[in-house]
Design an enzyme around this catalytic site. Structure first.
Site, PDB file in Angstrom:
ATOM      1  N   CYS A 289      70.074 121.859  25.780  1.00 22.47           N
ATOM      2  CA  CYS A 289      69.509 120.639  26.370  1.00 22.47           C
ATOM      3  C   CYS A 289      69.358 120.716  27.884  1.00 22.47           C
ATOM      4  CB  CYS A 289      70.333 119.424  25.962  1.00 22.47           C
ATOM      5  SG  CYS A 289      72.036 119.398  26.582  1.00 22.47           S
ATOM      6  N   HIS A 347      74.633 115.171  26.832  1.00 25.19           N
ATOM      7  CA  HIS A 347      73.244 115.523  26.540  1.00 25.19           C
ATOM      8  C   HIS A 347      72.449 115.310  27.821  1.00 25.19           C
ATOM      9  CE1 HIS A 347      69.506 116.222  24.570  1.00 25.19           C
ATOM     10  NE2 HIS A 347      69.070 114.989  24.749  1.00 25.19           N
ATOM     11  N   ASP A 370      62.519 113.499  27.245  1.00 24.44           N
ATOM     12  CA  ASP A 370      63.531 114.415  26.712  1.00 24.44           C
ATOM     13  C   ASP A 370      62.854 115.567  25.966  1.00 24.44           C
ATOM     14  OD1 ASP A 370      65.693 115.718  25.657  1.00 24.44           O
ATOM     15  OD2 ASP A 370      66.539 113.978  24.646  1.00 24.44           O
ATOM     16  N   ASP A 412      77.053 102.452  18.194  1.00 23.01           N
ATOM     17  CA  ASP A 412      78.466 102.277  17.865  1.00 23.01           C
ATOM     18  C   ASP A 412      78.968 103.497  17.106  1.00 23.01           C
ATOM     19  OD1 ASP A 412      78.388  99.770  18.986  1.00 23.01           O
ATOM     20  OD2 ASP A 412      78.089  98.730  17.070  1.00 23.01           O
TER      21      ASP A 412
END
Length: 724
Positions: A289, A347, A370, A412
């Site tokens: 990444c 990330h 991204d 979450d």
């Protein structure tokens, strides 16, 4: 920069065309490049920015008579062209069309300076320029040459305009950055050389556009759309990975890297772009990444779109769009690889600055782009551009990919304890994902905390929710990648009773602390704290488990575990200390590992379980780099770099190798070897460095040894290169 001309002639019979020939064009490159903030981007092309005038000087062999001879420029882009009649004027005309003029002060019969201005929404591309000298009897045409047109963040009408010089200095002109990695409470940083001033980098970025599927499918349509930074960022995002096209990088996250380069070994974008071009657009092996993001940041800055590299700590990969990620643990604290989704310790993506006329001015500004291939967007592996504000305000239908990006920073975590196929414990953590979001500060090596720009505080959730409140209000430890400058820290994970909220008579809490940040060879020291908040004593069973994991994967099998029975009185706070010696973990190290430690505390009588977990990285021993005369050097001057490593282990290391390399500073790799490196002994090497281009360069040193071949130390040393 001046060029000789090729020409072709259209005239009527008997016409004298020799009285005025164009013999030379001076592109005034030095002055134009300074004016357009494009110094150093190319030695072969004139590079200018849209919406801002640039000038060229025409030198005639003979006298040019403006009364009978007209000058007409013709700009070609693909199969499209536009004629621009050169006029005498002190004012610019239509800002939406190409214009060319001569100031009266620039008038000379043998040497004429023409000021050319493109529309502010011109396409980013390499253009061809022709000149026609026309009269009523003839037209003589000259192929003048080529120039590159880029976005213009200095011009207020450009969609990528940034108002402050400190912003354009950092997000366009700077060829140096920092990438943050590690875990939220143990943050590493590594320098990166974006390399936009390295020879050939601009050409590679233009080639990237030329081999995109959009250009190959419909050249002219692609060239027209390149005026829009939203379109550009989407095309380039997809082209940085090679999953759908002739893109730059092939991703690889586990297994052997012997057929390419381990992603941890890259320290700059220029080498990657050069390798991609020289291999005829074959993908460079390998990227992860931060490599994808750093290369995209380079391409964006080169083409004039302000960009920065951003790290999200505890980033969720939510493939099903539920905004929830489940994690599974055994009843003894071992983390299981059962979930389709995952949490990456960190990330890295890119933010690009632009207006969003497609969404309205409320969504102008930083956009997430991204390039790491995770999920497809409109059928291709890219993500964004998505307004950061849309993520913060929960506008999940905003293009592009707002829902996926929102989950990355605000999903979450559902932690489930399972036994015999049944869930025997459950917590919901609403705080861990996107716990910190960092980028390099403007004009400083300090981190800028972007978390509030992505996340608004969540309202209190229902019973059973766990909030990661460890070290609230404190700054996490930040270290240069693989050094010993760690100081001391304490990492805390906290959990309350699973399975809903119990009454005051039966509640208890568990927290897990890691003492400092261990370096390879150190013991891992932990403290489990149990607080009995009830009015009765308890008998507990403690299960503690440690596993290695990569930053983006679930843990491997446990390398260490322990269990014991614990007695705790009503209202008592117990501290249970544990130590993992290096002999227990060194043989299992596989590189830049992260350790997952989890404790499950079981209430034997009530059959209730409490889980607390923490992840941290193990630091590597330090490599020292010193540049003769300091870290600022002159362009083209030779300087000596001294690189050394001292064996701080208590054992002799066999097959020691110290390697030094640096794009723009060194040709190839330089190595020093020792068969045996005793405790306290030093291995060192001297290398001569010479910068081929200005800016900030990164010198990388690597130490490895055969006693534990999977453990590698790396250090990164920045060098500032001055032109004078």
């Amino acid at each position: 920069m001046a060029v000789l001309l090729s020409s072709y002639l259209i005239c009527f019979p008997g016409t004298d065309v020799d009285q005025c020939r164009l013999k030379l064009v001076n592109y005034e490159a030095h002055e134009n490049h300074i004016s357009h903030e494009t110094q150093g981007l190319s030695k072969t092309h004139l590079v200018v920015r849209r919406g801002k005038p640039f000038k060229i000087t025409l030198m005639f062999d003979g006298l040019w008579n403006p009364l009978i001879q007209s000058l007409v420029l013709e700009v070609w882009l693909g199969d499209m062209s536009e004629r621009i009649r050169v006029q005498f004027s002190d004012e610019w005309s239509d800002p939406l069309r190409w214009t060319a003029k001569i100031y009266q002060s620039d008038m000379n019969p043998q040497s004429v300076t023409i000021h050319i201005c493109s529309p502010v929404l011109s396409s980013v591309a390499l253009y061809d320029l022709l000149l026609h000298v026309e009269t009523k009897q003839y037209r003589k045409s000259y192929v003048v040459g080529k120039f590159v047109l880029l976005c213009n963040p200095w011009f207020k009408d450009d969609p990528v305009y940034m108002p402050l010089d400190v912003q354009t200095e950092e997000y366009i002109k700077s060829d140096y950055g920092l990438i943050y990695m590690g875990t939220p409470l143990n943050i590493c940083r590594r320098p990166w050389s974006f390399g936009q001033y390295e020879p050939g980098v601009l050409d590679a970025c233009l080639k990237l556009l030329q081999v995109s599927p959009q250009h190959l499918r419909d050249k002219n349509q692609d060239l027209i759309h390149r005026a829009d930074p939203v379109y550009l960022s989407r095309v380039l995002c997809a082209m940085v990975n090679c999953n759908d096209d002739l893109g730059i990088l092939l991703g690889k996250w586990q297994g052997s890297y012997k057929h390419g380069v381990n992603p941890t070994e890259w320290s700059g974008s220029a080498d990657i772009l050069h390798q991609w071009v020289s291999s005829n657009c074959s993908p460079v092996r390998y990227g992860q990444c931060w490599v994808f993001a750093a290369v995209l940041c380079t391409v964006m800055r080169v083409l004039g779109i302000p960009s920065r590299v951003v790290t999200v700590f505890n980033a969720a990969h939510d493939g099903d769009g539920s905004e929830k990620v489940e994690e599974y643990y055994t009843s003894t604290g071992e983390k299981l690889n059962l979930s389709k989704d995952s949490i990456w310790n960190f990330h890295v993506w890119v933010e690009c600055w632009m207006r969003r006329p497609d969404l309205g001015s409320g969504f102008d500004g930083w956009q997430v782009v991204d390039p790491t291939p995770q999920e497809k967007s409109a059928g291709i592996f890219c993500c964004g551009p998505c307004p950061v504000l849309a993520v913060q305000q929960h506008h999940l239908t905003a293009p592009f990919d707002a829902s996926f990006i929102y989950a990355s920073v605000d999903a979450d975590i559902i932690r489930l304890v399972v036994r015999d196929g049944l869930v025997v414990g459950r917590t919901v953590d609403t705080e861990a994902v996107g716990q910190l979001i960092y980028t390099k500060s403007m004009g400083s090596d300090k981190p800028e905390n972007l978390t509030p720009t992505y996340k608004r505080k969540k309202r209190d959730q229902s019973a059973g929710t766990v909030r990661n409140t460890a070290r609230r209000g404190q700054q996490p430890l930040i270290m240069m990648m693989n050094t010993n400058e760690l100081g001391s820290s304490c990492s805390t994970a906290q959990s309350s009773l699973m399975g809903g909220v119990a009454g005051p008579s039966q509640s208890f809490e568990v927290s897990l602390d890691i003492d400092g940040v261990p370096t390879v060879g150190d013991s891992i020291i932990m403290c489990v704290t149990v607080t009995n908040q009830s009015n009765s004593s308890r008998v507990l069973m403690e299960y503690l488990n440690a596993q290695f994991k990569e930053f983006n994967n679930s843990p491997q099998k446990s390398f260490w575990k322990t269990r014991r029975k614990v007695y705790i009185k009503a209202g008592e706070v117990l501290k249970l200390n544990h130590t993992i010696p290096p002999s227990e973990y060194e043989a299992h190290l596989a590189g830049d590992d992260i350790v997952n430690v989890a404790v499950v505390m079981k209430d034997i009588r009530a059959d209730k379980r409490v889980l607390a977990a923490q992840e941290f990285s193990i630091g590597s021993p330090q490599i020292t780099t010193e540049i003769e005369g300091g870290d600022t050097i002159k362009l083209k001057d030779e300087h000596t770099a001294q690189v050394s490593f001292i064996n701080t282990f208590l054992k002799t290391l066999s097959g020691a190798v110290l390697t030094v390399e640096g794009s723009g500073l060194l040709e190839g790799k330089h190595e020093a070897r020792m068969f045996f490196l005793k405790p306290g002994e030093k291995i060192e090497t001297q290398v001569l460095i010479m910068a081929s281009s200005p800016g900030t360069k990164v010198l990388m040193a690597t130490f490895s040894h055969s006693s534990c071949p999977n453990v590698v130390s790396r250090s990164f040393h920045t060098v500032s290169v001055m032109t004078v």
